[in-house]
Design an enzyme around this catalytic site. Structure first.
Site, PDB file in Angstrom:
ATOM      1  N   GLU A  61       0.839  -1.206   0.000  1.00 18.38           N
ATOM      2  CA  GLU A  61       0.000   0.000   0.000  1.00 18.38           C
ATOM      3  C   GLU A  61       0.871   1.253   0.000  1.00 18.38           C
ATOM      4  OE1 GLU A  61      -0.189  -2.627   1.902  1.00 18.38           O
ATOM      5  OE2 GLU A  61      -2.225  -3.074   2.567  1.00 18.38           O
ATOM      6  N   CYS A  92      -2.310  -3.385   7.054  1.00 15.55           N
ATOM      7  CA  CYS A  92      -1.831  -3.317   8.440  1.00 15.55           C
ATOM      8  C   CYS A  92      -2.252  -1.970   9.049  1.00 15.55           C
ATOM      9  CB  CYS A  92      -0.312  -3.477   8.483  1.00 15.55           C
ATOM     10  SG  CYS A  92       0.601  -2.016   7.960  1.00 15.55           S
TER      11      CYS A  92
END
Ligand code: THU
Length: 138
Positions: A61, A92
């Site tokens: 990401e 996360c």
């Protein structure tokens, strides 16, 4: 991808899956790809890049967000993350906050496995009561 999948999601899925193949994961062997679409329609992708000094590894990401910023864009309209295995490859905690910087509470985040999207969550579902740029305006 099945033909019934929305074209916007299909393009994100393809970009994330292509990025996932580039992941550098000699330590975890867990390859992740991420792709995001901006309001302009542009798609930016990233893969996880690990490091012998483990904490220095970067998530997929993060790579996609860096590519977006490099292109001069700062809004995420939709995002997709792909990982292998049985479990959901959800971003996360740190990446939820990184996405938060450029997305709205309603921004969809699609969680995909090798065969397609498994779950779609809004950013607010992933990161409730979040802290963002507006909080710094006094
Ligand atoms: N990872 C990501 O890149 N994104 C996620 O959403 C979850 C985890 C990476 C970090 C590390 O390289 C590997 O997956 C195992 O944790």
């Amino acid at each position: 991808m099945s033909k019934s999948v929305e074209p916007s999601i299909a393009a994100l899925f393809d970009a994330a899956k292509t990025a996932q193949r580039r992941a550098y994961t000699p330590y975890s062997h867990f390859n992740v790809g991420a792709a995001l679409r901006t309001p302009s329609g542009a798609i930016f992708a990233g893969c996880n890049v690990e490091n012998a000094a483990y904490p220095q590894g970067a998530c997929a990401e993060t790579g996609a967000i860096s590519a977006m910023a490099l292109a001069g864009e700062t809004r995420i309209a939709e995002m997709l993350v792909i990982g292998d295995g049985e479990g959901l490859c959800t971003p996360c905690g740190g990446c939820r906050q990184r996405i938060r910087e450029f997305a709205s509470p309603q921004t969809p985040v699609h969680i995909a496995g090798p065969d397609g999207v498994r779950l779609t969550l809004s950013l607010a579902e992933l990161l409730p009561y979040s802290f963002g740029p507006e909080n710094l305006k006094t």
